[in-house]
Scaffold this motif. Structure first.
Motif, short mmCIF file in Angstrom:
data_model
loop_
_atom_site.label_atom_id
_atom_site.label_comp_id
_atom_site.label_asym_id
_atom_site.label_seq_id
_atom_site.Cartn_x
_atom_site.Cartn_y
_atom_site.Cartn_z
N ASP A 198 -11.04 20.83 -3.42
CA ASP A 198 -9.68 21.03 -3.93
C ASP A 198 -9.21 19.72 -4.55
O ASP A 198 -8.77 18.81 -3.84
N LEU A 199 -9.37 19.60 -5.87
CA LEU A 199 -9.01 18.35 -6.55
C LEU A 199 -7.50 18.32 -6.82
O LEU A 199 -6.95 19.28 -7.36
N PRO A 200 -6.83 17.23 -6.48
CA PRO A 200 -5.39 17.13 -6.76
C PRO A 200 -5.09 16.98 -8.24
O PRO A 200 -4.00 17.29 -8.70
N VAL A 201 -6.07 16.49 -9.01
CA VAL A 201 -5.88 16.32 -10.45
C VAL A 201 -7.23 16.46 -11.12
O VAL A 201 -8.26 16.02 -10.61
N GLY A 202 -7.26 17.12 -12.28
CA GLY A 202 -8.50 17.29 -13.02
C GLY A 202 -9.33 18.46 -12.50
O GLY A 202 -9.10 18.97 -11.41
N ASP A 203 -10.31 18.86 -13.32
CA ASP A 203 -11.22 19.94 -12.94
C ASP A 203 -12.61 19.42 -12.59
O ASP A 203 -13.30 20.02 -11.77
N TYR A 204 -13.01 18.32 -13.23
CA TYR A 204 -14.33 17.73 -12.99
C TYR A 204 -14.18 16.22 -12.89
O TYR A 204 -13.65 15.59 -13.81
N VAL A 205 -14.62 15.64 -11.79
CA VAL A 205 -14.62 14.18 -11.62
C VAL A 205 -16.06 13.73 -11.70
O VAL A 205 -16.88 14.03 -10.83
N LEU A 206 -16.38 12.98 -12.76
CA LEU A 206 -17.75 12.58 -13.03
C LEU A 206 -18.08 11.21 -12.46
O LEU A 206 -19.23 10.79 -12.47
N GLY A 207 -17.08 10.51 -12.00
CA GLY A 207 -17.29 9.17 -11.45
C GLY A 207 -15.94 8.57 -11.11
O GLY A 207 -14.89 9.20 -11.32
N PRO A 208 -15.93 7.34 -10.58
CA PRO A 208 -14.65 6.73 -10.20
C PRO A 208 -13.70 6.47 -11.37
O PRO A 208 -12.51 6.29 -11.15
N GLY A 209 -14.22 6.50 -12.60
CA GLY A 209 -13.36 6.19 -13.74
C GLY A 209 -13.30 7.26 -14.81
O GLY A 209 -12.77 7.02 -15.89
N LEU A 210 -13.82 8.46 -14.56
CA LEU A 210 -13.89 9.50 -15.59
C LEU A 210 -13.64 10.87 -15.00
O LEU A 210 -14.29 11.26 -14.03
N ALA A 211 -12.69 11.60 -15.59
CA ALA A 211 -12.38 12.96 -15.14
C ALA A 211 -12.11 13.84 -16.36
O ALA A 211 -11.71 13.35 -17.42
#
Length: 272
Positions: free
Chosen positions: A27-40
């Motif tokens: 359950d991501l609070p923001v974004g649909d895909y988090v690809l790394g610590p600096g990219l969503a």
């Protein structure tokens, strides 16, 4: 890769797994895909884009995404429906002006291909060639100004050069922050605020600073463990570390077999 659980109804998570990526639904609070610590990535399908523009939700999501990640991408999938073309194109242009990267995909399969490529680039760790000795600071004053701006989160070297070329000097960029910088292409509310905070914020001694988020703990790393499951219904789930697995292999090997312990490198012989 973290994937919002609401994306499981699409074909994308399965396509990412098939491409060899480690996908975890959450359950991501923001974004649909988090690809790394600096990219969503925020993905908008044909119907979702129009609805989020009409209620203003997309602009709130953009601000939250840019606040949490240095790089944020809006992926527009397919042809938007239920909204006039001028309306959705105007909204997308506003997001571009605020520093959002926008990608257009043909369908879910194309979206998965984009996400796979971005994920593989995001997990590249550092340069491929080792630079010997300490890094030398640039000597030219203009290069020094570029380096100063590019350490601000969300400001790349290219953006730093663009700002300096438009305003003429580092002092002029500082004088224009934050409101004046929002007229610059690619600088939105979040990046303008970060620049203003970096150049006008009061100095805080290192002993008084709050710890930076996301830094790994310096404590000892926990031993990696493997979960072994038995397909038999009701079977107990067992957990083993590397040494335990090596011992199990040693005890179950046929008599006279030589095994090399992956932890110690020693050769052991079984006997019955």
């Amino acid at each position: 890769m973290l994937v919002d659980y609401r994306e499981r109804s699409s074909e994308i998570p399965e396509a990412l797994i098939a491409a060899g990526l480690d996908v975890r639904l959450t359950d991501l609070p923001v974004g649909d895909y988090v690809l790394g610590p600096g990219l969503a990535i925020e993905r908008k399908g044909p119907h979702d884009l129009g609805a989020s523009i009409r209620d203003g939700r997309i602009f709130e999501q953009a601000v939250r995404l840019q606040s949490a990640f240095a790089q944020s991408v809006l992926m527009v999938e397919g042809e938007p429906r239920g909204i006039a073309e001028d309306a959705w194109r105007g909204a997308v242009c506003r997001l571009v002006e605020d520093g959002f990267t926008v990608l257009h995909s043909l369908d879910a399969e194309d979206s998965a291909a984009w996400i796979t490529r971005l994920a593989k680039r995001a997990r590249r760790a550092g340069p491929t060639t080792h630079a010997g000795g300490p890094r030398r600071a640039p000597r030219h004053p203009s290069a020094q100004a570029e380096a100063m701006l590019s350490v601000v989160p969300g400001i790349s070297t290219t953006m730093a050069r663009s700002l300096l070329a438009s305003y003429g000097s580092l002092a002029a960029v500082a004088a224009a922050a934050p409101e004046g910088l929002r007229r610059h292409p690619g600088i939105g509310t979040v990046r303008a605020a970060r620049l203003a905070e970096a150049m006008h914020g009061g100095y805080v001694a290192i002993v008084d600073r709050e710890p930076e988020p996301g830094r790994p703990s310096r404590g000892a790393r926990p031993a990696r463990r493997w979960i072994l499951t038995d397909p038999t219904p009701g079977a107990e789930v067992q957990s083993f570390d590397r040494r335990a697995i090596a011992l199990r292999a040693l005890h179950s090997a046929a008599a006279g077999t030589q095994l090399i312990d992956g932890l110690t490198g020693e050769v052991s012989a079984t006997s019955k």
